[in-house]
Design a protein around this motif. Structure first.
Motif, PDB file in Angstrom:
ATOM      1  N   GLY A 160       9.822 -31.205  19.771  1.00 51.89           N
ATOM      2  CA  GLY A 160      10.725 -31.994  20.758  1.00 51.89           C
ATOM      3  C   GLY A 160      12.059 -32.056  20.411  1.00 51.89           C
ATOM      4  N   VAL A 161      12.629 -31.101  19.490  1.00 50.05           N
ATOM      5  CA  VAL A 161      13.889 -31.013  19.070  1.00 50.05           C
ATOM      6  C   VAL A 161      14.861 -30.186  19.878  1.00 50.05           C
ATOM      7  CG1 VAL A 161      15.339 -30.621  17.062  1.00 50.05           C
ATOM      8  CG2 VAL A 161      13.372 -32.118  16.657  1.00 50.05           C
ATOM      9  N   GLU A 162      15.713 -30.625  20.245  1.00 45.65           N
ATOM     10  CA  GLU A 162      16.867 -29.961  21.260  1.00 45.65           C
ATOM     11  C   GLU A 162      18.178 -29.527  20.389  1.00 45.65           C
ATOM     12  OE1 GLU A 162      17.199 -31.821  24.923  1.00 45.65           O
ATOM     13  OE2 GLU A 162      15.108 -31.774  25.441  1.00 45.65           O
ATOM     14  N   ARG A 163      18.808 -28.439  20.750  1.00 44.43           N
ATOM     15  CA  ARG A 163      19.984 -27.905  20.197  1.00 44.43           C
ATOM     16  C   ARG A 163      21.018 -28.449  21.332  1.00 44.43           C
ATOM     17  NH1 ARG A 163      20.445 -24.396  16.094  1.00 44.43           N
ATOM     18  NH2 ARG A 163      18.592 -22.882  15.861  1.00 44.43           N
ATOM     19  N   VAL A 164      22.078 -28.881  20.729  1.00 49.62           N
ATOM     20  CA  VAL A 164      23.251 -29.129  21.458  1.00 49.62           C
ATOM     21  C   VAL A 164      24.271 -28.152  21.220  1.00 49.62           C
ATOM     22  CG1 VAL A 164      24.743 -31.179  22.136  1.00 49.62           C
ATOM     23  CG2 VAL A 164      22.428 -31.620  21.425  1.00 49.62           C
ATOM     24  N   GLU A 165      25.003 -27.591  22.370  1.00 47.47           N
ATOM     25  CA  GLU A 165      25.933 -26.841  22.163  1.00 47.47           C
ATOM     26  C   GLU A 165      27.436 -27.401  22.255  1.00 47.47           C
ATOM     27  OE1 GLU A 165      25.577 -23.715  25.323  1.00 47.47           O
ATOM     28  OE2 GLU A 165      24.497 -22.464  23.926  1.00 47.47           O
ATOM     29  N   GLU A 166      28.003 -27.240  20.907  1.00 44.47           N
ATOM     30  CA  GLU A 166      29.101 -27.960  20.705  1.00 44.47           C
ATOM     31  C   GLU A 166      30.262 -26.707  21.253  1.00 44.47           C
ATOM     32  OE1 GLU A 166      29.651 -31.025  19.981  1.00 44.47           O
ATOM     33  OE2 GLU A 166      27.435 -31.364  18.998  1.00 44.47           O
ATOM     34  N   SER A 167      30.239 -25.555  21.007  1.00 42.93           N
ATOM     35  CA  SER A 167      31.073 -24.593  21.427  1.00 42.93           C
ATOM     36  C   SER A 167      30.200 -23.246  21.766  1.00 42.93           C
ATOM     37  CB  SER A 167      32.045 -24.276  20.552  1.00 42.93           C
ATOM     38  OG  SER A 167      33.114 -23.307  20.995  1.00 42.93           O
TER      39      SER A 167
ATOM     40  N   ALA B 182      18.330 -23.809  11.671  1.00 40.91           N
ATOM     41  CA  ALA B 182      17.288 -24.656  12.321  1.00 40.91           C
ATOM     42  C   ALA B 182      17.915 -25.883  12.907  1.00 40.91           C
ATOM     43  CB  ALA B 182      15.998 -24.654  11.877  1.00 40.91           C
ATOM     44  N   PHE B 183      18.947 -26.507  12.055  1.00 41.10           N
ATOM     45  CA  PHE B 183      19.291 -27.817  12.213  1.00 41.10           C
ATOM     46  C   PHE B 183      20.759 -27.676  12.970  1.00 41.10           C
ATOM     47  CE2 PHE B 183      22.245 -31.298  10.637  1.00 41.10           C
ATOM     48  CZ  PHE B 183      21.309 -32.393  11.308  1.00 41.10           C
ATOM     49  N   ALA B 184      21.676 -26.906  12.314  1.00 37.16           N
ATOM     50  CA  ALA B 184      22.920 -26.653  13.050  1.00 37.16           C
ATOM     51  C   ALA B 184      23.619 -25.150  12.834  1.00 37.16           C
ATOM     52  CB  ALA B 184      24.001 -27.690  12.475  1.00 37.16           C
ATOM     53  N   THR B 185      24.429 -24.882  13.599  1.00 36.70           N
ATOM     54  CA  THR B 185      24.975 -23.603  13.417  1.00 36.70           C
ATOM     55  C   THR B 185      26.425 -23.588  13.453  1.00 36.70           C
ATOM     56  OG1 THR B 185      25.089 -22.917  15.866  1.00 36.70           O
ATOM     57  CG2 THR B 185      23.066 -22.185  14.406  1.00 36.70           C
ATOM     58  N   THR B 186      27.063 -22.770  12.442  1.00 34.81           N
ATOM     59  CA  THR B 186      28.459 -22.735  12.398  1.00 34.81           C
ATOM     60  C   THR B 186      29.227 -21.184  12.366  1.00 34.81           C
ATOM     61  OG1 THR B 186      28.485 -22.940  10.095  1.00 34.81           O
ATOM     62  CG2 THR B 186      28.806 -25.000  11.464  1.00 34.81           C
ATOM     63  N   CYS B 187      30.386 -21.084  12.535  1.00 32.85           N
ATOM     64  CA  CYS B 187      30.815 -19.668  12.585  1.00 32.85           C
ATOM     65  C   CYS B 187      30.836 -19.144  11.171  1.00 32.85           C
ATOM     66  CB  CYS B 187      32.244 -19.859  13.068  1.00 32.85           C
ATOM     67  SG  CYS B 187      33.050 -18.074  13.252  1.00 32.85           S
ATOM     68  N   PRO B 188      30.289 -17.711  11.143  1.00 31.26           N
ATOM     69  CA  PRO B 188      30.118 -17.126   9.793  1.00 31.26           C
ATOM     70  C   PRO B 188      31.575 -16.766   9.196  1.00 31.26           C
ATOM     71  CG  PRO B 188      29.627 -15.790  11.602  1.00 31.26           C
ATOM     72  CD  PRO B 188      29.875 -17.141  12.069  1.00 31.26           C
TER      73      PRO B 188
ATOM     74  N   ALA C  91      28.934 -33.949   4.225  1.00 25.59           N
ATOM     75  CA  ALA C  91      30.237 -33.414   3.806  1.00 25.59           C
ATOM     76  C   ALA C  91      29.984 -31.864   4.141  1.00 25.59           C
ATOM     77  CB  ALA C  91      30.629 -33.672   2.643  1.00 25.59           C
ATOM     78  N   ALA C  92      28.974 -31.002   3.754  1.00 29.35           N
ATOM     79  CA  ALA C  92      28.898 -29.644   3.806  1.00 29.35           C
ATOM     80  C   ALA C  92      28.766 -29.445   5.333  1.00 29.35           C
ATOM     81  CB  ALA C  92      27.744 -29.257   3.339  1.00 29.35           C
ATOM     82  N   ASP C  93      28.032 -30.103   6.094  1.00 28.99           N
ATOM     83  CA  ASP C  93      27.848 -29.710   7.602  1.00 28.99           C
ATOM     84  C   ASP C  93      29.267 -29.994   8.201  1.00 28.99           C
ATOM     85  OD1 ASP C  93      25.308 -29.101   7.304  1.00 28.99           O
ATOM     86  OD2 ASP C  93      24.437 -31.258   8.086  1.00 28.99           O
ATOM     87  N   GLU C  94      29.945 -31.130   8.125  1.00 23.62           N
ATOM     88  CA  GLU C  94      31.359 -31.323   8.783  1.00 23.62           C
ATOM     89  C   GLU C  94      32.391 -30.260   8.411  1.00 23.62           C
ATOM     90  OE1 GLU C  94      32.219 -35.506   7.765  1.00 23.62           O
ATOM     91  OE2 GLU C  94      30.838 -36.125   9.387  1.00 23.62           O
ATOM     92  N   ARG C  95      32.393 -30.046   7.046  1.00 17.33           N
ATOM     93  CA  ARG C  95      33.423 -28.992   6.876  1.00 17.33           C
ATOM     94  C   ARG C  95      33.162 -27.851   7.387  1.00 17.33           C
ATOM     95  NH1 ARG C  95      33.473 -26.434   0.512  1.00 17.33           N
ATOM     96  NH2 ARG C  95      32.095 -25.022   1.565  1.00 17.33           N
ATOM     97  N   ALA C  96      31.909 -27.346   7.512  1.00 15.08           N
ATOM     98  CA  ALA C  96      31.880 -26.048   8.271  1.00 15.08           C
ATOM     99  C   ALA C  96      31.864 -26.166   9.684  1.00 15.08           C
ATOM    100  CB  ALA C  96      30.307 -25.625   8.151  1.00 15.08           C
ATOM    101  N   MET C  97      31.796 -27.210  10.281  1.00 17.87           N
ATOM    102  CA  MET C  97      31.855 -27.344  11.642  1.00 17.87           C
ATOM    103  C   MET C  97      33.628 -27.705  11.864  1.00 17.87           C
ATOM    104  SD  MET C  97      30.595 -27.308  14.692  1.00 17.87           S
ATOM    105  CE  MET C  97      28.773 -27.907  14.623  1.00 17.87           C
ATOM    106  N   ARG C  98      34.147 -28.137  11.083  1.00 17.61           N
ATOM    107  CA  ARG C  98      35.585 -28.411  10.974  1.00 17.61           C
ATOM    108  C   ARG C  98      36.467 -27.233  10.946  1.00 17.61           C
ATOM    109  NH1 ARG C  98      35.616 -32.435   8.233  1.00 17.61           N
ATOM    110  NH2 ARG C  98      36.026 -31.316   6.122  1.00 17.61           N
ATOM    111  N   ALA C  99      36.067 -26.529   9.886  1.00 20.04           N
ATOM    112  CA  ALA C  99      36.584 -25.044   9.713  1.00 20.04           C
ATOM    113  C   ALA C  99      36.410 -24.236  10.691  1.00 20.04           C
ATOM    114  CB  ALA C  99      36.122 -24.585   8.335  1.00 20.04           C
ATOM    115  N   SER C 100      35.131 -24.058  11.327  1.00 22.21           N
ATOM    116  CA  SER C 100      34.982 -23.029  12.442  1.00 22.21           C
ATOM    117  C   SER C 100      35.900 -23.374  13.724  1.00 22.21           C
ATOM    118  CB  SER C 100      33.295 -23.437  12.852  1.00 22.21           C
ATOM    119  OG  SER C 100      32.650 -23.053  11.736  1.00 22.21           O
ATOM    120  N   ILE C 101      35.922 -24.911  14.246  1.00 24.02           N
ATOM    121  CA  ILE C 101      36.732 -25.145  15.315  1.00 24.02           C
ATOM    122  C   ILE C 101      38.358 -25.025  15.032  1.00 24.02           C
ATOM    123  CG2 ILE C 101      37.551 -27.197  16.772  1.00 24.02           C
ATOM    124  CD1 ILE C 101      34.679 -28.368  16.335  1.00 24.02           C
TER     125      ILE C 101
END
Length: 429
Positions: A172-179, A295-301, A347-357
């Protein structure tokens, strides 16, 4: 909850096991977590549909920071045996050598890396080959039923299934597309050998906003010379289709300054592509189950933070949260939320998302703010180049940088001190 459509009713279950932690998904995240927990003496089940990980184009290079996490997890020797190390990266900007970066990087193919880690699994954590048919979670026990009728019961369920959605949806877990379709990675082999290439690694940054290129990086994987290019386009873009049909022609036009060094970009393989969307998760704060890695979040490689997120998740769980959770009865959501609220993970998740954007915007945006940012960055870089040339102007003619970018002393034989190289903290495009 069922995730198998029209599944035949199984007869007597061929097997039933009870463990402390059940991990679904034996990619990088799941396998490393299983190895880490096994080292700590935990009883673990690792489940994956395939004994041999399928061919998959994913991350192919990582940095010293991530090696430090492998070492912390006790997996440094295993990881080093599966990668190609390098310490010297030549960076090209504005069509010329801009800097030589000194620092450890490690190159690998994702599929052999995962299979090598699986081969190093300790005997007490055999890989269970099977597909999850049913999953139920609760505040005390978690239950997996595989398609062959096997049943695994655990106190904690860890979902490490990467981009796969079946288990996530069943819970019952859904992905949310941020970009959506945020970036595209293209990978291919070059026809020249690493010896002919002569360098350990080379990175070339795009020069025009219209090209939508973050950068091209060329490096060794064993005896192959590999190229990864990160761009901000979609798979359906005609530009991408044209590139895949004739990559050599397009690379010669885009990066003529480094063509000779790269064997005129003769390509020795098909061009692999991987589209990535930036996503987060909702509905994950629940009893008995935790989601890690992609499985939790995806960011730009392109920024290299994906492996860092995976290893941070594993480290936080394996060293802190799972040991604490198993010390007391139950596995309710309040326990699980301690992981998601861990400041190190956040911090690790936010750093990855911030850098990707940021990387996409600084590369592609045409608004005034982003034009000014690029002007600021590029002005600083041009001043660095001017400063280097000014310093070298007063040196004997034998000193400086050779055409390949290597620094030599006046004899032309001994590598010069690192102080002769350009060093920059402006690592963003």
């Amino acid at each position: 909850m069922s995730i198998a459509e029209h599944r035949e009713t199984a007869g007597a279950p061929p097997g039933r096991s009870e463990v402390e932690v059940a991990i679904v998904g034996a990619g990088l995240a799941g396998t490393v977590l299983a190895m880490t927990l096994a080292k700590a003496g935990r009883k673990v089940a690792l489940v994956d549909p395939h004994r041999i990980h399928h061919e998959e184009f994913r991350a192919e290079k990582t940095r010293a920071e991530q090696m430090g996490l492998f070492e912390k997890l006790g997996l440094g020797p295993v990881f080093r045996s599966l990668v190609t190390p390098m310490t010297d990266v030549h960076v090209f900007r504005f069509g010329q050598l801009f800097e030589r970066k000194q620092g450890w990087e490690y190159a690998f193919s994702y599929t052999p890396l995962v299979n090598g880690l699986r081969a190093a699994l300790p005997p007490q954590v055999p890989l269970t080959i099977g597909k999850v048919a049913e999953v139920s979670t609760g505040p005390d026990r978690q239950r997996l039923v595989l398609t062959d009728g096997s049943v695994i019961e655990a106190r904690l369920l860890v979902v490490a299934t990467g981009y796969s959605e079946a288990v996530r949806r069943a819970i019952g877990v859904e992905r949310v597309e941020e970009s959506k379709a945020h970036s595209l990675t293209m990978g291919f082999d070059l026809a020249i050998t690493p010896q002919e290439f002569g360098l350990q690694s080379l990175t070339f940054y795009g020069r025009r906003v219209a090209d939508r290129i973050a950068f091209l990086t060329i490096f060794r994987i064993g005896e192959r010379l590999r190229a990864n290019m990160f761009i901000y386009r979609t798979v359906a873009d005609p530009w991408v289709r044209t590139f895949r049909e004739d990559p050599q022609k397009m690379l010669m036009e885009l990066m003529p300054e480094i063509a000779e060094r790269c064997g005129n970009f003769a390509v020795a393989s098909e061009v692999e592509v991987r589209q990535v969307s930036l996503t987060t998760t909702q509905g994950h704060r629940r009893d008995g189950v935790v989601f890690i890695g992609d499985a939790f979040a995806t960011t730009c490689p392109a920024q290299g933070d994906g492996i860092h997120r995976v290893l941070t998740d594993v480290d936080c769980l394996g060293s802190t949260h799972i040991p604490a959770w198993l010390e007391t009865p139950g596995m309710a959501a309040d326990k699980i939320c301690a992981f998601y609220d861990d400041p190190i993970k956040i911090a690790a998740d936010e750093r990855a998302m911030r850098a990707s954007i940021y990387a996409r915007r600084i590369t592609t945006e045409t608004g005034l703010e982003w034009r000014l940012r690029r002007l600021r960055n590029n002005t600083a870089r041009h001043l660095m180049i001017f400063g280097r040339r000014f310093r070298e102007a007063g040196k004997p003619s034998g000193a400086g940088l050779d055409p390949g970018g290597t620094a030599f002393d006046q004899t032309g034989k001994t590598p010069a001190r690192p102080g002769n190289m350009i060093v920059s903290d402006l690592t963003n495009p």
